[in-house]
Design a protein around this motif. Structure first.
Motif, PDB file in Angstrom:
ATOM      1  N   VAL A  44      29.749  59.430  16.234  1.00  0.00           N
ATOM      2  CA  VAL A  44      28.427  59.932  16.632  1.00  0.00           C
ATOM      3  C   VAL A  44      28.363  60.068  18.157  1.00  0.00           C
ATOM      4  CG1 VAL A  44      25.961  59.348  16.756  1.00  0.00           C
ATOM      5  CG2 VAL A  44      27.218  58.990  14.621  1.00  0.00           C
ATOM      6  N   TYR A  47      23.493  52.168  14.865  1.00  0.00           N
ATOM      7  CA  TYR A  47      22.686  51.570  15.944  1.00  0.00           C
ATOM      8  C   TYR A  47      22.328  50.130  15.582  1.00  0.00           C
ATOM      9  CZ  TYR A  47      18.961  51.096  19.421  1.00  0.00           C
ATOM     10  OH  TYR A  47      18.176  50.677  20.456  1.00  0.00           O
ATOM     11  N   HIS A  66      23.379  57.496  12.196  1.00  0.00           N
ATOM     12  CA  HIS A  66      23.051  56.882  13.487  1.00  0.00           C
ATOM     13  C   HIS A  66      22.254  55.601  13.303  1.00  0.00           C
ATOM     14  CE1 HIS A  66      20.477  55.964  16.929  1.00  0.00           C
ATOM     15  NE2 HIS A  66      21.563  56.238  17.627  1.00  0.00           N
ATOM     16  N   LEU A  73      29.019  54.110  19.228  1.00  0.00           N
ATOM     17  CA  LEU A  73      28.676  55.257  18.387  1.00  0.00           C
ATOM     18  C   LEU A  73      29.831  56.261  18.347  1.00  0.00           C
ATOM     19  CD1 LEU A  73      24.993  55.765  19.623  1.00  0.00           C
ATOM     20  CD2 LEU A  73      25.679  54.871  17.386  1.00  0.00           C
TER      21      LEU A  73
END
Ligand code: PMP
Length: 452
Positions: free
Chosen positions: A415, A442, A438, A410
């Motif tokens: 992120v 993910y 996100h 991330l």
């Protein structure tokens, strides 16, 4: 699903190399830091994934910029300290006014802001009387002293794998015979944990009652949901059961909402009508300026007042010179009045719901067998399903390799989630686009891991 560890190790190596290559300035600052214990201002700052921490250049709203010029969408938010967003404007304005125009950073004198903040904390959390600190740790420590004074009892009941700051009493696990023993790695305990602490498992009222039955517990200290070992949500009757048991066995119920204020503007205490005797909060309410507070009921005040010999001013040890200073108090007032408002929570919680759904979709589609839990504006994934119901089972589900892979994956794509576990928090500046970013990353990270 069993994770392919060879693949995971290769992915971590790839992400580490990318991290190192993209952050030469942070790496250089870290390696040159010879005068700091652990090379960082505070030892836990070394815990960011990748071998060295990002060095902060600046932060505003939910964006952080590092010294290598990268910008990040920040879901770590100072592990709740920046839940109001970084440098929220009303808080900054109040700080400039107090520090600059008015002056008075530390004068040992009260300001009118303090009563405003006390009244607002009463409106939100229900307890009528408040005292200020500079951290949640201090609020817990000082309130524990008052609980001992009020009840004449020596022990604090905590839950396995709880966290309440560096509070000596709280680093306990249940030993083989049920007595409290020190958590592995605990540093410098003044006495054996069994002297100060009774320990139970979260969501297990029977284990609580067994410990309370000894008749020596001054207070049950808990978060309404554990948040420092993943999120462990309370089962339906658990918190009401705690309230009843505390009353039945003459112990005070002490609720620490430092993190669980994510549940709503009045925290879980208002949402679930918890009726604590003592309430503790820190981190978020000053918008990032050091502050904390504890609240007590009138009944607790009366118990304390019954001790005419108690020194609540000096050597009694329930205060700090800088606590309640004009700057912290101005920050709390501005943050509570203008930033962490009831409306802000509505939006933050809706975004956390989106975030949680996105993570759940990936978990379902990939078959990894993980879980995600939400408490209001915060969400967290854990590498086991169903979601753990005790601190001990959540601790057992920890996986440092998976943490490092996901954090770095991330981070390398802009992120940040909290480095200590897999927590994401929404602030008033978080947008749907940030959540979607996100969600996509993910999914990509998990798909690479399972080879989809
Ligand atoms: N209580 C809880 C529930 C916490 O999570 C923390 C910190 N993570 C603290 C207290 C201590 O806060 P601080 O380190 O700011 O004193």
């Amino acid at each position: 699903m069993t994770i392919d560890r060879v693949r995971l190790t290769a992915l971590i190596a790839r992400e580490r190399a990318a991290y190192e290559a993209a952050h030469p300035r942070s790496a250089e600052l870290f390696r040159a830091a010879g005068h700091l214990f652990g090379r960082v201002p505070m030892t836990w700052m070394g815990k960011w994934s990748g071998g060295f921490p990002l060095y902060l250049d600046g932060a505003k709203g939910n964006r952080v910029t590092d010294v290598d010029g990268h910008e990040y969408v920040d879901f770590a938010l100072g592990d709740t300290g920046a839940m109001a967003g970084h440098s929220p404007q009303p808080t900054v304005d109040a700080l400039v006014e107090r520090a600059g125009r008015l002056g008075g950073l530390t004068a040992m004198l009260p300001t009118a802001d303090a009563e405003w903040v006390g009244a607002e904390l009463s409106r939100r959390f229900g307890l009528p009387l408040w005292s200020f600190t500079l951290s949640a740790t201090d609020a817990n420590r000082w309130a524990i002293r008052l609980a001992r004074l009020a009840t004449g009892r020596s022990k604090i009941l905590t839950f396995a794998y709880c966290y309440h700051g560096s509070v000596d009493e709280s680093f306990a696990l249940p030993g083989p015979d049920g007595e409290a023993v020190s958590r592995p790695g605990n540093v410098g305990a003044p006495v054996a944990l069994s002297v100060t602490t009774r320990v139970a498992e979260f969501n297990d009222l029977r284990s609580v009652e067994t410990q309370l039955a000894h008749g020596d517990v001054a207070a049950i200290l808990t978060e309404p949901a554990l948040t420092n070992i993943g999120i462990v949500l309370p089962e339906p009757e658990f918190l009401q059961g705690l309230r009843e048991l505390a009353t039945r066995y003459g112990a005070l119920l002490m609720i620490d909402e430092t993190h669980t204020i994510s549940a709503g503007p009045g925290g879980a205490t208002r949402l679930w009508n918890l009726r604590p005797d003592i309430f503790v909060i820190g981190k978020s309410i000053g918008g990032g300026i050091p502050c904390g507070a504890y609240g007590i009921t009138d009944a607790v005040r009366q118990l304390v007042d019954a001790h005419a010999d108690a020194d609540l001013v000096d050597v009694g040890g329930v205060g700090g010179t800088l606590a309640g200073n004009a700057l912290s108090t101005a920050a709390m007032r501005a943050t509570l009045e203008h930033v962490l408002t009831d409306e802000a929570f509505t939006q933050m919680i809706a975004l956390a719901t989106d975030f949680t759904r996105g993570v759940q979709d990936t978990i379902d589609a990939s078959g990894v067998g993980w879980s995600v839990s939400q408490l209001g504006a915060r969400s967290e994934y854990r590498f086991v399903t169903p979601a753990p119901r005790t601190g001990s089972s959540s601790a057992a589900a920890g996986d440092e390799g998976l943490d490092e892979y996901l954090h770095l994956y991330l981070l390398n794509r802009g992120v940040l989630i909290t480095p200590f576990h897999n927590m994401a928090l929404m602030c008033p500046d978080t947008t749907k686009a940030d959540v979607d970013l996100h969600t996509g990353l993910y999914a990509a990270a998990v798909n690479e891991l399972v080879g989809r």
